[in-house]
Write a protein that holds these residues in place. Structure first.
Motif, PDB file in Angstrom:
ATOM      1  N   LEU A 168      21.105  15.300  95.976  1.00 37.58           N
ATOM      2  CA  LEU A 168      19.763  15.070  95.432  1.00 37.58           C
ATOM      3  C   LEU A 168      19.728  13.868  94.499  1.00 37.58           C
ATOM      4  CD1 LEU A 168      18.535  18.707  94.691  1.00 37.58           C
ATOM      5  CD2 LEU A 168      17.576  17.102  96.368  1.00 37.58           C
ATOM      6  N   LEU A 169      20.719  13.810  93.622  1.00 33.82           N
ATOM      7  CA  LEU A 169      20.798  12.674  92.696  1.00 33.82           C
ATOM      8  C   LEU A 169      20.964  11.351  93.446  1.00 33.82           C
ATOM      9  CD1 LEU A 169      23.017  14.216  89.878  1.00 33.82           C
ATOM     10  CD2 LEU A 169      20.599  13.531  89.697  1.00 33.82           C
ATOM     11  N   SER A 170      21.747  11.428  94.536  1.00 33.99           N
ATOM     12  CA  SER A 170      21.976  10.229  95.336  1.00 33.99           C
ATOM     13  C   SER A 170      20.678   9.747  95.976  1.00 33.99           C
ATOM     14  CB  SER A 170      23.026  10.524  96.414  1.00 33.99           C
ATOM     15  OG  SER A 170      23.241   9.401  97.226  1.00 33.99           O
ATOM     16  N   VAL A 171      19.909  10.734  96.524  1.00 31.28           N
ATOM     17  CA  VAL A 171      18.619  10.385  97.149  1.00 31.28           C
ATOM     18  C   VAL A 171      17.658   9.808  96.112  1.00 31.28           C
ATOM     19  CG1 VAL A 171      16.570  11.345  98.270  1.00 31.28           C
ATOM     20  CG2 VAL A 171      18.844  12.034  99.036  1.00 31.28           C
ATOM     21  N   ILE A 172      17.587  10.524  94.942  1.00 34.16           N
ATOM     22  CA  ILE A 172      16.683  10.057  93.874  1.00 34.16           C
ATOM     23  C   ILE A 172      17.082   8.664  93.416  1.00 34.16           C
ATOM     24  CG2 ILE A 172      15.991  10.470  91.470  1.00 34.16           C
ATOM     25  CD1 ILE A 172      16.266  13.507  92.120  1.00 34.16           C
ATOM     26  N   TRP A 173      18.377   8.464  93.264  1.00 34.05           N
ATOM     27  CA  TRP A 173      18.865   7.143  92.828  1.00 34.05           C
ATOM     28  C   TRP A 173      18.497   6.042  93.822  1.00 34.05           C
ATOM     29  CZ3 TRP A 173      20.352   4.629  88.752  1.00 34.05           C
ATOM     30  CH2 TRP A 173      21.046   3.435  88.887  1.00 34.05           C
ATOM     31  N   ARG A 174      18.665   6.356  95.113  1.00 35.48           N
ATOM     32  CA  ARG A 174      18.328   5.370  96.138  1.00 35.48           C
ATOM     33  C   ARG A 174      16.842   5.039  96.103  1.00 35.48           C
ATOM     34  NH1 ARG A 174      21.961   8.172  99.566  1.00 35.48           N
ATOM     35  NH2 ARG A 174      20.212   9.167 100.633  1.00 35.48           N
ATOM     36  N   LYS A 175      16.017   6.101  95.916  1.00 36.88           N
ATOM     37  CA  LYS A 175      14.575   5.871  95.878  1.00 36.88           C
ATOM     38  C   LYS A 175      14.179   5.052  94.655  1.00 36.88           C
ATOM     39  CE  LYS A 175      12.812   9.533  98.739  1.00 36.88           C
ATOM     40  NZ  LYS A 175      11.715  10.482  98.926  1.00 36.88           N
ATOM     41  N   LEU A 176      14.748   5.426  93.519  1.00 30.41           N
ATOM     42  CA  LEU A 176      14.455   4.672  92.311  1.00 30.41           C
ATOM     43  C   LEU A 176      14.933   3.230  92.425  1.00 30.41           C
ATOM     44  CD1 LEU A 176      15.346   7.301  89.544  1.00 30.41           C
ATOM     45  CD2 LEU A 176      13.067   6.468  90.155  1.00 30.41           C
ATOM     46  N   SER A 177      16.117   3.100  93.017  1.00 29.85           N
ATOM     47  CA  SER A 177      16.663   1.750  93.211  1.00 29.85           C
ATOM     48  C   SER A 177      15.781   0.945  94.150  1.00 29.85           C
ATOM     49  CB  SER A 177      18.089   1.835  93.772  1.00 29.85           C
ATOM     50  OG  SER A 177      18.942   2.473  92.864  1.00 29.85           O
TER      51      SER A 177
END
Length: 546
Positions: free
Chosen positions: A512-521
């Protein structure tokens, strides 16, 4: 007198022998160690005197036998006796310094013990006990000595079962679900000063001893399991070998934890009857022994020397025997020396009386006895503690070194290495104990504590035997752990599930953190790109206007 025929059902014998309150009790006491048999036959005698109908199966001839006990002796082959003697002799001459290592080294020599267990169960006189449908037993008492295999007889008889063990609860207590408590309950031959906790070094030593004993037990159980499958592999009515212990109602341990220590938690099925072989009132001594002791002066008194029933004269090095005689023959005290080969005694001296068999408990109760020189077997140490007699220990094998060390730590006497015995140290130890009152005072103080119980050992035995019979095996006494697997009993499955859930939670959180990070990035890059284009367009527009 041994039962010559089992053609008459034992139930009929029971009806003829006792009243309505009597129960039919079978004692299976097949240890090849006479010292164990003394304790077990004392139990049988007490039950017989209480009007229970007692049948006892032994491999050895019992040292005492109540006239109303029905005795069945499975004959001991001469080869079995010699093999067991060789086993004891080997351990007596092997100075490993560690009881567990000594027992592990002796594993290969223990085949006679296992063979005898199998012979007992295969013997027709034993099979008659359950093959005659008219026979009925309300209870089976098994004298334990590495013979878990013989727990099978109670299943054949469909009777509840009690185990009798000549050791404290640290031995075999886990069968009842008793906690091991390795951090403060000493394993065999690990000694901790009374009232003290274990140091880190002592806890490490205790862990090693516990693991060593576990390995030793595992090897024994594997051997017993193989014999069990050979005996009952085609009998669908018999449980798996590893389930035999689930029929144990309780275990009688020859100990008294409140006085002896260590203080530890015990499940209800742990019943301590330490001192059960000690009589409430000593029997009169044989005339020769009584006269000999009465001839001792009040100031010097007398000494009892016994290295038990397993260690024979032939097992002790001749030069050691000579050194012992040289010291003892020069003492002012009278000395009663248990010696099995009366035709070849260590020497002749007016102050020494040799005897092949001795009523040890009755002799230790005599006021003229001032010192007990012992191999430090559990039974002998218990009797000396009960009667308040200081000791000089010459341990040989098994639990004896640990018993000796515990006795010394409590201030009841001294201990010497029999294999390295020298005249001077032997003489100094004897005189040191006899002349220093601290040893006598310490053991007499302990004797008072040891005897102070709400019920005597005899009363405790009778109460709990009757209790198990009254409640048809008293299954409510059993800890739930007895019926749980190792994994369930130690919550290993719960810990595995929790670890799995933690791992899954960690994995999901990471994803989840990875997905959120990618989206934020991704949003950040888009915004940055948009800002860059605006800035570029602004510059172009400015340039055009110029």
């Amino acid at each position: 007198m041994a039962v010559q025929s089992l053609g008459i059902p034992l139930l009929l014998l029971a009806v003829l022998a006792g009243g309505g309150q009597s129960a039919n009790i079978l004692g299976l006491f097949t240890s090849l160690s006479p010292s164990h048999l003394v304790i077990q036959m004392s139990m049988a005698k007490i039950l017989a005197e209480s009007e229970h109908n007692v049948t006892v199966v032994t491999a050895l001839k019992p040292p005492l036998l109540h006239p109303s006990i029905n005795h069945i002796q499975v004959p001991l082959d001469e080869a079995d006796g010699k093999s067991f003697g060789a086993l004891v002799a080997g351990m007596a001459k092997r100075d490993t310094g560690n009881a567990v290592i000594s027992m592990l080294l002796a594993m290969g020599s223990m085949k006679p013990l296992f063979a005898k267990m199998e012979d007992v169960l295969r013997h027709q006189r034993v099979k008659d006990l359950y093959e005659h449908s008219d026979n009925h037993f309300d209870l089976v008492i098994l004298g334990y000595f590495m013979n878990s295999l013989q727990l099978s007889l109670a299943h054949k008889l469909k009777a509840p079962q009690i185990v009798a063990l000549s050791n404290p609860p640290a031995m075999l207590g886990t069968v009842l679900g008793n906690p091991s408590e390795i951090s403060y309950v000493p394993a065999m031959n690990v000694v901790v000063e009374k009232g003290q906790t274990m140091t880190i070094c002592k806890r490490f030593e205790n862990l090693l001893a516990f693991v060593g004993h576990w390995i030793f037990t595992l090897l024994i159980e594997q051997n017993n399991d193989n014999i069990y499958k050979d005996l009952y592999g085609d009998d669908p009515s018999m449980p798996r070998y590893e389930d035999l212990h689930k029929n144990i109602s309780l275990i009688f341990f020859a100990s008294h934890g409140i006085s002896e220590g260590p203080i530890r938690p015990n499940v209800p099925g742990v019943i301590e009857i330490g001192g059960i072989q000690v009589k409430d009132k000593p029997d009169p001594l044989p005339k020769d022994i009584a006269d000999f002791l009465n001839g001792a002066t009040e100031s010097h008194g007398a000494i009892l020397l016994s290295l038990g029933s397993n260690v024979k004269a032939a097992h002790i090095k001749p030069d050691t025997v000579q050194k012992m005689f040289n010291v003892i023959s020069k003492l002012k005290q009278k000395v009663i020396w248990k010696w099995d080969d009366l035709e070849n005694t260590p020497g002749i001296s007016e102050n020494i009386l040799y005897a092949k068999w001795l009523p040890q408990d009755d002799i230790l109760a005599h006021p003229k006895i001032k010192l007990f020189i012992t191999h430090a077997g559990k039974g002998g140490v218990t009797e000396a503690q009960y009667h308040g007699k200081p000791m000089l220990a010459l341990p040989v094998f098994g639990d004896q070194p640990g018993n000796a060390d515990a006795m010394v730590s409590q201030g009841f006497g001294l201990s010497l290495n029999l294999l390295a015995l020298e005249e001077q140290t032997f003489r100094e130890a004897i005189l040191g104990i006899m002349e220093n009152p601290k040893y006598n005072q310490a053991v007499k103080a302990f004797s008072s504590l040891y005897r102070d119980r709400p019920l005597s050992a005899r009363q405790t035995l009778l109460y709990w035997v009757d209790y198990v019979i009254r409640h048809h095996g008293a299954p409510h006494l059993q800890s739930p752990v007895v019926h749980m697997s190792f994994i369930a009993a130690h919550n290993l499955d719960i810990y595995a599930i929790l670890l799995a859930l933690l791992y899954i939670s960690f994995w999901i959180s990471k994803r989840l953190l990875s997905v959120i990070w990618r989206k934020l990035s991704s949003k950040g890059d888009t915004k940055k790109k948009s800002s860059h284009l605006k800035h570029k367009n602004k510059k172009l527009k400015k340039h055009k206007n110029q």
